[in-house]
Design an enzyme around this catalytic site. Structure first.
Site, PDB file in Angstrom:
ATOM      1  N   HIS A  14      23.432 -14.051 -65.758  1.00 17.19           N
ATOM      2  CA  HIS A  14      23.138 -12.820 -66.509  1.00 17.19           C
ATOM      3  C   HIS A  14      23.658 -11.636 -65.715  1.00 17.19           C
ATOM      4  CE1 HIS A  14      20.413 -14.900 -69.297  1.00 17.19           C
ATOM      5  NE2 HIS A  14      20.105 -15.642 -68.244  1.00 17.19           N
ATOM      6  N   HIS A 135      18.922 -22.846 -74.300  1.00 19.47           N
ATOM      7  CA  HIS A 135      17.648 -22.565 -73.644  1.00 19.47           C
ATOM      8  C   HIS A 135      16.673 -23.550 -74.270  1.00 19.47           C
ATOM      9  CE1 HIS A 135      14.530 -20.103 -71.624  1.00 19.47           C
ATOM     10  NE2 HIS A 135      13.807 -20.764 -72.504  1.00 19.47           N
TER      11      HIS A 135
END
Ligand SMILES: NC(=O)N[C@@H](CC(=O)O)C(=O)O
Ligand SMILES: [Zn+2]
Ligand SMILES: [Zn+2]
Length: 344
Positions: A14, A135
């Site tokens: 990220h 995820h």
């Protein structure tokens, strides 16, 4: 002591945007040649055009002389079309599509409510070999937070692979023995990333002498048996497991809060933290395949040719880092000793 290995890549990162991007990017670029860039911005990166623009912002924020290459991803939604998937594959810079079950984690509100709605996109991905990154947690509030990954395998991943057996899947940031065993037993089109923090810590770290928000991430750290299973998988020599830091920066005040954000910041010393985990397992000789070979092999990209050197040397993780305008970022392990260092 020193070890030398092929320059690694980070297959789950990220970087955020704007001032935050400028603050964290140099940390990853110093260690890694490439990284798979997560698309959970606000708003999320749902189109190839948005990914192209985000890619340019990353390249513009790189320290001069850095050859770091951002590998972009698209954020899957209920409305992602087969056309957009084809366009992504043709772009040459979008390397995967990311599934966030709606509500599962940071900035997942625009995520998928029901995978059945994505079938056109998934069929196209299966056809052209575009990886789906997941995820892997269910969002059902009736399921205990610590069981959400295990239940995701039964309720989402297995049915999906029965419907689309050729789909290439990366089960991201796995945290449980069940996930490690599932991936190991699955066909070659199924792989997984493992973070440094899930190799180094179990859930006690979140509660050691008081609540420690900087050890809170999703999927949450699990009990010791799971950490041990992840170490076993990462150091097993299996080509299905590779490095993905899930380094996820959040400003200090948003983590040290009554309802703190999920995400651990590990990018500053990521490769050193992995070296520590592999050393503790007596498997330093397996670090290179995990960090530098298995990822590009799965993504069908060339392995890096440059090499890096890590040295066994103790130093202290800073207590905080700059994070854009007047914000601060607290790295995992802040103020404590780190045992490896990247030699310049
Ligand atoms: N891992 C986390 O706890 N947080 C990530 C999102 C994610 O990877 O799930 C983030 O973007 O902050
Ligand atoms: Zn995630
Ligand atoms: Zn992540």
């Amino acid at each position: 002591m020193q070890i030398t290995l092929t320059r690694p890549d980070d297959w789950h990162l990220h970087l955020r945007d704007g001032e935050a991007l400028k603050a964290v990017l140099p940390h990853s670029a110093r260690q890694f040649a490439r990284a798979i860039i997560m698309p959970n911005l606000k708003p999320p990166v749902t189109t190839v055009d948005a990914a192209a623009a985000y890619r340019q912002r990353i390249l513009a924020a790189l320290p001069s002389g850095s050859g770091f290459l951002p590998l972009m991803t698209l954020y899957l939604t209920d409305n992602t079309s087969a056309d957009e998937i084809r366009k992504a594959a043709d772009s040459g810079f979008v390397h995967a599509v990311k599934l966030y079950p709606a509500g599962a984690t940071t900035n997942s509100d625009a995520g998928v409510t029901d995978l059945a709605k994505c079938d056109a996109a998934l069929a196209e991905m299966e056809k052209i070999g575009m990886p789906l990154l997941m995820h892997g947690e269910v969002t059902d509030s009736a399921i205990d937070l610590f069981d959400r990954e295990k239940v995701f395998i039964e309720r989402v991943l297995q049915p999906l692979l029965r419907r689309r057996p050729g789909l290439r899947v990366v089960f991201e940031h796995i945290t449980t023995q069940e996930a490690a065993e599932f991936v190991e037993a699955a066909a070659d089109n199924v792989a997984a990333t493992i973070t440094a923090h899930h190799l180094l810590y179990n859930r006690n770290a979140i509660f050691l002498g008081g609540v420690r928000p900087h050890y809170y991430c999703l999927p949450v750290l699990k009990r010791e048996r799971h950490r041990a299973a992840l170490v076993k998988a990462a150091t097993s020599g299996s080509r299905k497991f590779f490095l993905g830091t899930d380094s996820a920066p959040h400003a200090r005040h948003t983590k040290e809060a009554a309802c703190g954000c999920a995400g651990c910041y590990t990018a500053l010393a990521a490769i050193a933290l992995y070296a520590e985990a592999f050393e503790a397992a007596g498997a330093l000789d397996r670090l290179e395949a995990f960090a530098s070979f298995n990822g590009p092999d799965f993504y069908r990209l060339p392995r890096n040719t440059e090499r890096i050197t890590l040295e066994r040397a103790e130093w202290q993780m800073p207590v905080e880092l700059a994070y854009g305008c007047e914000e601060k970022l607290v790295p995992l392990r802040a103020g404590e000793a780190v045992h490896w260092r990247l030699a310049e």
